[in-house]
Write a protein that holds these residues in place. Structure first.
Motif, PDB file in Angstrom:
ATOM      1  N   ARG A   1       0.845  -1.216   0.000  1.00 51.23           N
ATOM      2  CA  ARG A   1       0.000   0.000   0.000  1.00 51.23           C
ATOM      3  C   ARG A   1       0.875   1.260   0.000  1.00 51.23           C
ATOM      4  O   ARG A   1       1.680   1.409  -0.894  1.00 51.23           O
ATOM      5  N   ASN A   2       0.762   2.133   1.043  1.00 47.34           N
ATOM      6  CA  ASN A   2       1.577   3.361   1.009  1.00 47.34           C
ATOM      7  C   ASN A   2       2.914   3.186   1.741  1.00 47.34           C
ATOM      8  O   ASN A   2       3.621   4.156   1.967  1.00 47.34           O
TER       9      ASN A   2
ATOM     10  N   PHE B   1       0.713   1.269  17.084  1.00 53.39           N
ATOM     11  CA  PHE B   1       0.930   2.072  15.890  1.00 53.39           C
ATOM     12  C   PHE B   1      -0.086   3.198  15.895  1.00 53.39           C
ATOM     13  O   PHE B   1      -1.286   2.952  15.808  1.00 53.39           O
ATOM     14  N   VAL B   2       0.424   4.428  16.090  1.00 55.52           N
ATOM     15  CA  VAL B   2      -0.492   5.561  16.206  1.00 55.52           C
ATOM     16  C   VAL B   2      -0.182   6.598  15.133  1.00 55.52           C
ATOM     17  O   VAL B   2       0.954   6.708  14.667  1.00 55.52           O
ATOM     18  N   GLY B   3      -1.216   7.353  14.749  1.00 57.27           N
ATOM     19  CA  GLY B   3      -1.015   8.384  13.731  1.00 57.27           C
ATOM     20  C   GLY B   3      -2.347   8.735  13.096  1.00 57.27           C
ATOM     21  O   GLY B   3      -3.373   8.113  13.394  1.00 57.27           O
ATOM     22  N   PRO B   4      -2.339   9.748  12.208  1.00 53.03           N
ATOM     23  CA  PRO B   4      -3.603  10.222  11.622  1.00 53.03           C
ATOM     24  C   PRO B   4      -4.218   9.239  10.629  1.00 53.03           C
ATOM     25  O   PRO B   4      -3.573   8.261  10.241  1.00 53.03           O
ATOM     26  N   ASN B   5      -5.434   9.558  10.219  1.00 57.80           N
ATOM     27  CA  ASN B   5      -6.118   8.735   9.211  1.00 57.80           C
ATOM     28  C   ASN B   5      -5.277   8.650   7.935  1.00 57.80           C
ATOM     29  O   ASN B   5      -4.644   9.625   7.534  1.00 57.80           O
TER      30      ASN B   5
ATOM     31  N   ALA C   1      -2.570   7.142   7.367  1.00 66.23           N
ATOM     32  CA  ALA C   1      -1.116   7.186   7.561  1.00 66.23           C
ATOM     33  C   ALA C   1      -0.433   5.875   7.144  1.00 66.23           C
ATOM     34  O   ALA C   1       0.704   5.871   6.665  1.00 66.23           O
ATOM     35  N   GLY C   2      -1.119   4.750   7.358  1.00 65.67           N
ATOM     36  CA  GLY C   2      -0.519   3.443   7.041  1.00 65.67           C
ATOM     37  C   GLY C   2      -0.538   2.482   8.224  1.00 65.67           C
ATOM     38  O   GLY C   2       0.093   1.420   8.174  1.00 65.67           O
ATOM     39  N   LYS C   3      -1.265   2.809   9.283  1.00 70.19           N
ATOM     40  CA  LYS C   3      -1.284   1.981  10.500  1.00 70.19           C
ATOM     41  C   LYS C   3      -1.882   0.600  10.222  1.00 70.19           C
ATOM     42  O   LYS C   3      -1.286  -0.430  10.543  1.00 70.19           O
ATOM     43  N   THR C   4      -3.071   0.598   9.602  1.00 69.69           N
ATOM     44  CA  THR C   4      -3.708  -0.689   9.296  1.00 69.69           C
ATOM     45  C   THR C   4      -2.825  -1.502   8.342  1.00 69.69           C
ATOM     46  O   THR C   4      -2.755  -2.726   8.444  1.00 69.69           O
ATOM     47  N   SER C   5      -2.148  -0.784   7.439  1.00 71.07           N
ATOM     48  CA  SER C   5      -1.304  -1.504   6.467  1.00 71.07           C
ATOM     49  C   SER C   5      -0.171  -2.257   7.151  1.00 71.07           C
ATOM     50  O   SER C   5       0.247  -3.331   6.688  1.00 71.07           O
ATOM     51  N   VAL C   6       0.362  -1.706   8.269  1.00 78.11           N
ATOM     52  CA  VAL C   6       1.414  -2.426   8.995  1.00 78.11           C
ATOM     53  C   VAL C   6       0.844  -3.742   9.544  1.00 78.11           C
ATOM     54  O   VAL C   6       1.439  -4.817   9.381  1.00 78.11           O
TER      55      VAL C   6
ATOM     56  N   VAL D   1       3.115   6.665  13.038  1.00 73.56           N
ATOM     57  CA  VAL D   1       2.998   6.399  11.595  1.00 73.56           C
ATOM     58  C   VAL D   1       2.456   7.656  10.916  1.00 73.56           C
ATOM     59  O   VAL D   1       1.449   8.228  11.359  1.00 73.56           O
ATOM     60  N   GLU D   2       3.126   8.093   9.877  1.00 72.76           N
ATOM     61  CA  GLU D   2       2.643   9.254   9.120  1.00 72.76           C
ATOM     62  C   GLU D   2       3.139   9.163   7.671  1.00 72.76           C
ATOM     63  O   GLU D   2       4.322   8.906   7.441  1.00 72.76           O
TER      64      GLU D   2
END
Ligand SMILES: Nc1ncnc2c1ncn2[C@@H]1O[C@H](COP(=O)(O)OP(=O)(O)OP(=O)(O)O)[C@@H](O)[C@H]1O
Ligand SMILES: [Mg+2]
Length: 359
Positions: free
Chosen positions: A12-13, A28-32, A34-39, A350-351
């Motif tokens: 993904r990104n 894994f924290v960060g804005p919408n 950002a790639g958190k779910t992808s990790v 994550v950003e």
């Protein structure tokens, strides 16, 4: 088991990510966006070769890239394992210890991760296919013969479906009904045996997570009526199967269900109760894996804080503490329920597809 290293390329990104994970809680924290779910998805793919999100597997590959590759180092009771999975030209390639390609099943056997995510309520409210897939992942890990039995059944099923479409004669279908029933028997038994072990863990989890709904009853349906053999069921539905051009009875139609005293039909559940129910299903499967294999799988919780209320979050955190299972958890912020835990914690920010460890 613990996932100690995760390397993701072109998922993904996430262009290139190398993560060292702790044995406790990895947040894994960060804005919408950002790639958190992808990790979490990257780790999940190494255990399922399929995403928990809808959509074709090729949309996982970063736009503009030709190949996605994933690598993990896993500490198991039996020792350190290294596994790799790549996707290129619409196909998967799996590796163990950087050796030549191995079949996907051999690689998937080495790593177990269960995941609760915003789509998990589908397990309760969705069609039977997602429940079968969920159950089969557990059967695959606990019953070594499952993959071979499942392949054999699917081959026989394909053959019968082809004959139905071709309008084959009655005697030829008699032979294939018998072959399909023979192939169905071991597969049905493995699933039923697994469900027999799963049921008490699930009932106990449901009592923990949904005490307001009263006693839960869980049941397994083999895919054809209990009172007849599959051979007989196939004979009875043959005319209908001919008209439809496919087989309407058999283990490919197996399903399982949950009923509560205070919610006898699944339509009686609120969306939040569906989620709590799905969470209990996922954690009970992790518990059965631990019982059967002697070590906990990794537990991924995507958007934990936005999916569950504070009480349910507390229960999960307690379960993680009691089991000692490793967790990968995502969210916009560090959830309150994790602020004062005594387990080892590592927070990753994550950003824009970049991940930084906040020590
Ligand atoms: N194949 C792809 N190539 C490039 N980017 C992609 C691809 N698929 C999805 N994306 C982007 O990847 C980003 C990461 O998505 P992801 O779902 O991991 O975010 P997230 O941090 O979990 O966000 P949220 O808080 O909204 O759940 C999104 O911006 C999405 O648009
Ligand atoms: Mg997300």
């Amino acid at each position: 088991m613990k996932l100690t290293q995760l390397r993701l390329r072109n998922l993904r990104n996430l262009a290139a990510l190398d993560l060292d994970l702790v044995a406790g809680l990895n947040l894994f924290v960060g804005p919408n966006g950002a790639g958190k779910t992808s990790v979490l998805e990257g780790a999940y793919l190494l255990s399922h070769a399929q995403s928990f999100r809808a959509g074709p597997s090729d949309t996982l590959v970063r736009r503009g890239a030709e190949q996605m590759s994933l690598f993990a180092r896993i500490e198991r009771r039996a020792g350190t394992m290294q596994i790799g999975l790549a996707r290129q030209n619409g196909a998967w390639e799996a590796k163990i210890h950087n050796d030549r390609a191995v079949n996907l099943g051999s690689m998937l056997r080495e790593f177990a991760l269960v995941c609760f995510d915003p789509g998990s309520h589908e397990l309760i409210s969705g069609g039977s296919e997602s429940r079968r897939r969920f159950l089969d992942w557990g059967v695959f890990h606990v019953e070594p013969d499952f993959l071979a039995c499942s392949r054999q059944y699917r081959r026989a099923l394909r053959q019968r479906n082809t004959l139905l479409k071709q309008g084959a004669g009655e005697s030829e279908l008699d032979l294939w009904d018998a072959a399909l029933s023979r192939a169905a028997e071991p597969l049905g038994k493995l699933r039923r045996d697994y469900f027999t072990r799963y049921a008490p863990l699930l009932v106990s989890g449901l009592a923990d997570y949904l005490p307001e709904l009263g006693q839960a009853t869980v049941s397994f349906a083999s895919g054809w009526p209990d009172e007849v053999s599959l051979d007989e069921a196939l004979r009875r539905t043959r005319a209908q199967d001919r008209a439809r051009g496919h087989t309407t009875r058999g283990p490919h139609r197996a399903d399982w269900s949950i009923r509560f005293v205070e919610a006898p039909q699944r339509e009686h559940l609120s969306r939040g109760q569906e989620k709590a129910c799905a969470l209990a299903c996922v954690l009970a499967q992790a518990a059965l894996y631990a019982q059967a294999c002697g070590e906990w799988p990794v537990i991924a919780l995507d958007d934990l804080a936005s999916e569950l209320d504070a009480e349910h979050q507390q229960r999960v955190v307690k379960m993680l503490r009691d089991s000692g299972a490793q967790a990968l958890i995502s969210g916009i912020n560090v959830p309150d329920c994790l602020r004062h835990t005594d387990a080892p914690v590592r927070v990753f920010h994550v950003e824009h597809g970049e991940v930084r460890s906040l020590l």
